[in-house]
Design a protein around this motif. Structure first.
Motif, mmCIF file in Angstrom:
data_model
loop_
_atom_site.group_PDB
_atom_site.id
_atom_site.type_symbol
_atom_site.label_atom_id
_atom_site.label_comp_id
_atom_site.label_asym_id
_atom_site.label_seq_id
_atom_site.Cartn_x
_atom_site.Cartn_y
_atom_site.Cartn_z
ATOM 1 N N VAL A 11 0.860 -1.185 0.000
ATOM 2 C CA VAL A 11 0.000 0.000 0.000
ATOM 3 C C VAL A 11 0.895 1.233 0.000
ATOM 4 N N ALA A 12 0.743 2.073 -1.021
ATOM 5 C CA ALA A 12 1.581 3.260 -1.187
ATOM 6 C C ALA A 12 0.880 4.491 -0.622
ATOM 7 N N TYR A 13 1.680 5.399 -0.091
ATOM 8 C CA TYR A 13 1.129 6.676 0.348
ATOM 9 C C TYR A 13 2.207 7.749 0.258
ATOM 10 N N THR A 14 1.746 8.999 0.152
ATOM 11 C CA THR A 14 2.652 10.141 0.183
ATOM 12 C C THR A 14 2.486 10.861 1.514
ATOM 13 N N ARG A 15 3.549 11.489 1.939
ATOM 14 C CA ARG A 15 3.567 12.226 3.205
ATOM 15 C C ARG A 15 4.231 13.571 2.937
ATOM 16 N N VAL A 49 -1.123 13.136 4.658
ATOM 17 C CA VAL A 49 -0.898 11.771 4.162
ATOM 18 C C VAL A 49 -2.030 11.416 3.202
ATOM 19 N N ALA A 50 -1.693 11.062 1.964
ATOM 20 C CA ALA A 50 -2.676 10.650 0.965
ATOM 21 C C ALA A 50 -2.316 9.259 0.482
ATOM 22 N N TRP A 51 -3.187 8.317 0.763
ATOM 23 C CA TRP A 51 -2.879 6.947 0.358
ATOM 24 C C TRP A 51 -3.446 6.623 -1.013
ATOM 25 N N ASP A 52 -2.860 5.620 -1.667
ATOM 26 C CA ASP A 52 -3.454 4.931 -2.805
ATOM 27 C C ASP A 52 -3.967 3.612 -2.251
ATOM 28 N N GLU A 53 -5.280 3.480 -2.147
ATOM 29 C CA GLU A 53 -5.795 2.280 -1.497
ATOM 30 C C GLU A 53 -5.445 1.030 -2.305
ATOM 31 N N PRO A 54 -5.469 -0.133 -1.705
ATOM 32 C CA PRO A 54 -5.152 -1.358 -2.433
ATOM 33 C C PRO A 54 -5.916 -1.441 -3.756
ATOM 34 N N GLY A 55 -5.166 -1.731 -4.820
ATOM 35 C CA GLY A 55 -5.770 -1.824 -6.141
ATOM 36 C C GLY A 55 -5.823 -0.511 -6.890
ATOM 37 N N SER A 56 -5.294 0.571 -6.315
ATOM 38 C CA SER A 56 -5.368 1.892 -6.935
ATOM 39 C C SER A 56 -3.989 2.536 -7.005
ATOM 40 N N GLY A 57 -3.818 3.438 -7.967
ATOM 41 C CA GLY A 57 -2.597 4.223 -8.072
ATOM 42 C C GLY A 57 -1.345 3.360 -8.076
ATOM 43 N N ARG A 58 -0.432 3.675 -7.140
ATOM 44 C CA ARG A 58 0.852 2.977 -7.080
ATOM 45 C C ARG A 58 0.835 1.793 -6.126
ATOM 46 N N SER A 59 -0.321 1.475 -5.562
ATOM 47 C CA SER A 59 -0.426 0.315 -4.670
ATOM 48 C C SER A 59 -0.578 -0.963 -5.480
ATOM 49 N N GLY A 60 -0.343 -2.086 -4.799
ATOM 50 C CA GLY A 60 -0.415 -3.379 -5.458
ATOM 51 C C GLY A 60 -1.836 -3.779 -5.820
ATOM 52 N N ASP A 70 -11.244 -5.093 5.139
ATOM 53 C CA ASP A 70 -9.842 -5.200 4.713
ATOM 54 C C ASP A 70 -9.299 -3.838 4.290
ATOM 55 N N PHE A 71 -10.115 -3.052 3.587
ATOM 56 C CA PHE A 71 -9.692 -1.689 3.248
ATOM 57 C C PHE A 71 -9.432 -0.889 4.523
ATOM 58 N N ALA A 72 -10.319 -1.036 5.504
ATOM 59 C CA ALA A 72 -10.155 -0.304 6.761
ATOM 60 C C ALA A 72 -8.876 -0.707 7.479
ATOM 61 N N HIS A 73 -8.583 -1.993 7.519
ATOM 62 C CA HIS A 73 -7.369 -2.456 8.185
ATOM 63 C C HIS A 73 -6.117 -1.983 7.432
ATOM 64 N N ALA A 74 -6.208 -1.901 6.108
ATOM 65 C CA ALA A 74 -5.070 -1.379 5.334
ATOM 66 C C ALA A 74 -4.846 0.092 5.649
ATOM 67 N N LEU A 75 -5.931 0.861 5.767
ATOM 68 C CA LEU A 75 -5.785 2.272 6.128
ATOM 69 C C LEU A 75 -5.220 2.414 7.540
ATOM 70 N N ALA A 76 -5.638 1.540 8.437
ATOM 71 C CA ALA A 76 -5.081 1.551 9.795
ATOM 72 C C ALA A 76 -3.575 1.318 9.762
ATOM 73 N N ALA A 77 -3.126 0.418 8.902
ATOM 74 C CA ALA A 77 -1.688 0.132 8.806
ATOM 75 C C ALA A 77 -0.914 1.349 8.320
ATOM 76 N N VAL A 78 -1.512 2.126 7.401
ATOM 77 C CA VAL A 78 -0.861 3.353 6.940
ATOM 78 C C VAL A 78 -0.736 4.344 8.090
ATOM 79 N N ILE A 79 -1.811 4.529 8.852
ATOM 80 C CA ILE A 79 -1.780 5.477 9.964
ATOM 81 C C ILE A 79 -0.746 5.054 10.998
ATOM 82 N N GLU A 80 -0.675 3.772 11.285
ATOM 83 C CA GLU A 80 0.319 3.282 12.245
ATOM 84 C C GLU A 80 1.728 3.456 11.702
ATOM 85 N N ASP A 81 1.893 3.308 10.383
ATOM 86 C CA ASP A 81 3.216 3.460 9.792
ATOM 87 C C ASP A 81 3.675 4.912 9.872
#
Length: 262
Positions: A11-15, A49-60, A70-81
């Motif tokens: 999961v990709a994101y910009t900061r 922080v702007a994420w590319d959710e799974p399946g979008s943009g630069r994410s896998g 699952d989308f919610a848990h992926a967003l949680a992982a970004v926030i924790e990261d």
């Protein structure tokens, strides 16, 4: 760009910037680039922080069977990261439904909520006949040959796509993956987050375009009635993608709210 691996997908994101963390979740058929004007304008005061959710943009690629949780848990992982501590979290349209699901599972990660032209899921916010019409429209869109696939949903803008972001919108459209958009719209059609709304205890901003045809102001008022102490700000003369149709007014409202609750 940063990457965090969660649920078998990168999961990709910009900061951008520094200060209190503001996380931005994009709508269906888009990616984190849709928040470009907000990332540029707010970086002077916030870590944006702007994420590319799974399946979008630069994410896998979106894994098979990936659900709303699952989308919610992926967003949680970004926030924790990004860390540390809870973040202010905004979601536009489908992104707002994902953010609500994040709050269901991980309220400890949310300092405040910004619900932008969104839904408690289509099932939770729209009449059944409207949901059925959208599902049929999505079916026709996704049945088109790949070379004819157009991810532009009807009713996104009050007066057509804003010209100053034409190149950005075209670039995002080129990168939309039909399988991802199909999953997003299918999940949206079945989602009903209305049970969660009265249990929200963090400060909540409802930010809506006055002429939003996809999530009309009636939806915003339903959110306002259900969420304790929610604040509604209506941006005049714009539609569903209010952050690009009126970026200055939109960003000013976000800044004021986030500054008050940082």
């Amino acid at each position: 760009m940063a990457v965090v691996r969660v649920g078998g997908v990168d999961v990709a994101y910009t900061r951008t910037g520094r200060g209190p963390v503001l996380v931005l979740a994009h709508g269906a058929g888009a990616d984190g680039r849709m928040w470009q004007p907000q990332a540029e304008a707010l970086a002077d005061e916030f870590t944006v922080v702007a994420w590319d959710e799974p399946g979008s943009g630069r994410s896998g690629a979106l894994p098979a069977g990936f659900g709303l949780a699952d989308f919610a848990h992926a967003l949680a992982a970004v926030i924790e990261d990004v860390g540390p501590g809870p973040a202010q979290v905004a979601g536009l349209s489908w992104g707002g439904t994902v953010v609500l699901e994040l709050y269901r599972w991980r309220p400890d990660l949310v300092r405040s909520l910004l619900m932008v032209d969104t839904y408690a899921g289509w099932k939770g916010s729209l009449p059944p006949e409207e949901v059925a019409a959208r599902v049929e429209g999505a079916r026709r869109m996704l049945a088109a040959p790949r070379q004819e696939f157009d991810p532009t949903l009807p009713g996104l803008y009050a007066d057509g796509p804003p010209e100053r972001f034409a190149a950005l919108l075209e670039a995002m459209n080129r990168d939309v993956r039909p399988e991802t958009m199909g999953a997003q719209l299918s999940l949206m059609a079945e989602a009903d987050e209305t049970d969660l709304l009265p249990r929200i205890t963090v400060p909540t901003l409802l930010l809506w375009g006055e002429r939003d045809a996809r999530s009309p102001l009636e939806v915003a008022h339903a959110f306002q009635d259900a969420i304790p102490h929610a604040e509604l700000v209506v941006i005049p003369a714009v539609g569903h993608v209010s952050n690009l149709e009126a970026p200055e007014a939109f960003t000013a409202a976000v800044r004021a709210f986030c500054r008050a609750h940082a």
